[in-house]
Scaffold this active site. Structure first.
Site, PDB file in Angstrom:
ATOM      1  N   GLY A  45      53.203  26.414  15.479  1.00  0.00           N
ATOM      2  CA  GLY A  45      52.375  26.135  14.312  1.00  0.00           C
ATOM      3  C   GLY A  45      53.093  26.618  13.069  1.00  0.00           C
ATOM      4  O   GLY A  45      53.968  27.493  13.148  1.00  0.00           O
ATOM      5  N   GLN A  50      53.694  29.310   4.512  1.00  0.00           N
ATOM      6  CA  GLN A  50      54.892  29.863   5.153  1.00  0.00           C
ATOM      7  C   GLN A  50      56.166  29.164   4.677  1.00  0.00           C
ATOM      8  O   GLN A  50      57.266  29.636   4.947  1.00  0.00           O
ATOM      9  CB  GLN A  50      54.799  29.746   6.672  1.00  0.00           C
ATOM     10  CG  GLN A  50      53.779  30.678   7.297  1.00  0.00           C
ATOM     11  CD  GLN A  50      53.786  30.532   8.803  1.00  0.00           C
ATOM     12  OE1 GLN A  50      53.074  29.708   9.347  1.00  0.00           O
ATOM     13  NE2 GLN A  50      54.617  31.325   9.461  1.00  0.00           N
ATOM     14  N   CYS A  92      55.172  35.339  14.897  1.00  0.00           N
ATOM     15  CA  CYS A  92      55.026  34.537  13.680  1.00  0.00           C
ATOM     16  C   CYS A  92      56.413  34.201  13.137  1.00  0.00           C
ATOM     17  O   CYS A  92      57.290  35.068  13.091  1.00  0.00           O
ATOM     18  CB  CYS A  92      54.228  35.332  12.651  1.00  0.00           C
ATOM     19  SG  CYS A  92      54.002  34.470  11.095  1.00  0.00           S
ATOM     20  N   LEU A  93      56.597  32.947  12.715  1.00  0.00           N
ATOM     21  CA  LEU A  93      57.890  32.533  12.168  1.00  0.00           C
ATOM     22  C   LEU A  93      58.227  33.267  10.869  1.00  0.00           C
ATOM     23  O   LEU A  93      59.387  33.365  10.506  1.00  0.00           O
ATOM     24  CB  LEU A  93      57.916  31.020  11.944  1.00  0.00           C
ATOM     25  CG  LEU A  93      57.769  30.160  13.208  1.00  0.00           C
ATOM     26  CD1 LEU A  93      57.790  28.676  12.866  1.00  0.00           C
ATOM     27  CD2 LEU A  93      58.853  30.491  14.222  1.00  0.00           C
ATOM     28  N   HIS A 134      45.406  31.310  14.032  1.00  0.00           N
ATOM     29  CA  HIS A 134      46.550  32.021  13.443  1.00  0.00           C
ATOM     30  C   HIS A 134      46.992  31.316  12.155  1.00  0.00           C
ATOM     31  O   HIS A 134      47.190  31.963  11.119  1.00  0.00           O
ATOM     32  CB  HIS A 134      47.693  32.055  14.472  1.00  0.00           C
ATOM     33  CG  HIS A 134      48.948  32.687  13.986  1.00  0.00           C
ATOM     34  ND1 HIS A 134      49.386  33.910  14.456  1.00  0.00           N
ATOM     35  CD2 HIS A 134      49.879  32.278  13.093  1.00  0.00           C
ATOM     36  CE1 HIS A 134      50.539  34.207  13.858  1.00  0.00           C
ATOM     37  NE2 HIS A 134      50.853  33.235  13.037  1.00  0.00           N
ATOM     38  N   GLU A 135      47.134  29.983  12.226  1.00  0.00           N
ATOM     39  CA  GLU A 135      47.589  29.236  11.046  1.00  0.00           C
ATOM     40  C   GLU A 135      46.526  29.233   9.950  1.00  0.00           C
ATOM     41  O   GLU A 135      46.847  29.304   8.758  1.00  0.00           O
ATOM     42  CB  GLU A 135      47.974  27.804  11.424  1.00  0.00           C
ATOM     43  CG  GLU A 135      49.089  27.692  12.462  1.00  0.00           C
ATOM     44  CD  GLU A 135      50.326  28.525  12.156  1.00  0.00           C
ATOM     45  OE1 GLU A 135      50.650  28.751  10.971  1.00  0.00           O
ATOM     46  OE2 GLU A 135      50.979  28.965  13.120  1.00  0.00           O
ATOM     47  N   HIS A 138      46.774  32.233   7.940  1.00  0.00           N
ATOM     48  CA  HIS A 138      47.851  32.159   6.943  1.00  0.00           C
ATOM     49  C   HIS A 138      47.355  31.554   5.642  1.00  0.00           C
ATOM     50  O   HIS A 138      47.642  32.089   4.564  1.00  0.00           O
ATOM     51  CB  HIS A 138      49.019  31.311   7.468  1.00  0.00           C
ATOM     52  CG  HIS A 138      50.023  32.080   8.246  1.00  0.00           C
ATOM     53  ND1 HIS A 138      50.675  33.180   7.741  1.00  0.00           N
ATOM     54  CD2 HIS A 138      50.498  31.902   9.497  1.00  0.00           C
ATOM     55  CE1 HIS A 138      51.520  33.655   8.659  1.00  0.00           C
ATOM     56  NE2 HIS A 138      51.419  32.895   9.737  1.00  0.00           N
TER      57      HIS A 138
END
Length: 194
Positions: A45, A50, A92-93, A134-135, A138
């Site tokens: 995701g 991000q 997380c990226l 999670h997204e 963000h």
């Protein structure tokens, strides 16, 4: 415009993103780039903030592999009706190398729009539900570690401090703008889409 994934503690990661009012060819191109970056970095995701776009949008594919599973684009998502609880490890990226145990609802109801403007009204459960939550965090300016217990947060203090030191070092060298300049630059996106 070429997108790249921003890393903690970039200030855009803490900004509550604004709703998208219009979808155009440029936004569709940005979404395609988001999928490319997500796959390239082996993610499942990726939220718009991000990649330094402070907009209420994220992409997801629970397989993390192009051509497999199902790709989701969610614009202006709203989450409702959380059910159950489950604790799992998340990464997380925007926090490379940082992982922690996060408790989240097992299932969630999502109201959103896809890239063609079609409404999405669906209940998700399991791993995909976690990815969506999670997204969605963000785009609300939250990081997964904000949902971790204090004890678990202490376990990741050191890697977070290392990420902070790297980021601040790049700011001091001039490779990355100061926080106020980074935030001021976001106005372009607000003017165009929000």
């Amino acid at each position: 415009m070429q997108l790249s994934i921003i890393h903690y503690p970039h200030p855009t990661l803490r900004i509550k993103s604004k709703p998208i009012r219009r979808v155009d060819a440029q936004l569709k191109n940005l979404v395609e780039q988001m999928f490319e970056l997500m796959y390239e970095h082996e993610g499942v995701g990726l939220a718009a903030n991000q990649v330094n776009l402070p907009l209420r949008l994220f992409v997801a594919n629970p397989t993390g592999k192009r051509g497999e599973g199902e790709e989701f684009v969610m614009i202006n998502p709203e989450l409702q009706l959380p059910k159950g609880n489950e604790t799992m490890q998340e990464g997380c990226l925007s926090l490379p190398g940082v992982h922690g145990q996060v408790k989240r609802p097992k299932s969630i109801r999502v109201s959103a729009f896809d890239l063609q403007g079609n409404p999405i009204e669906q209940t998700f459960d399991g791993f995909l539900s976690r990815v969506i939550q999670h997204e969605n965090d963000h785009i609300d300016g939250m990081m997964f570690f904000d949902r971790m217990s204090e004890e678990s947060q202490r376990e990741i203090e050191e890697p977070l401090e290392e990420l902070d030191a790297v980021f601040r070092g790049k700011q001091e060298s001039g490779a990355i703008d100061s926080d106020p300049k980074l935030v001021a630059a976001l106005k372009t996106w607000y003017d165009q889409y929000a």
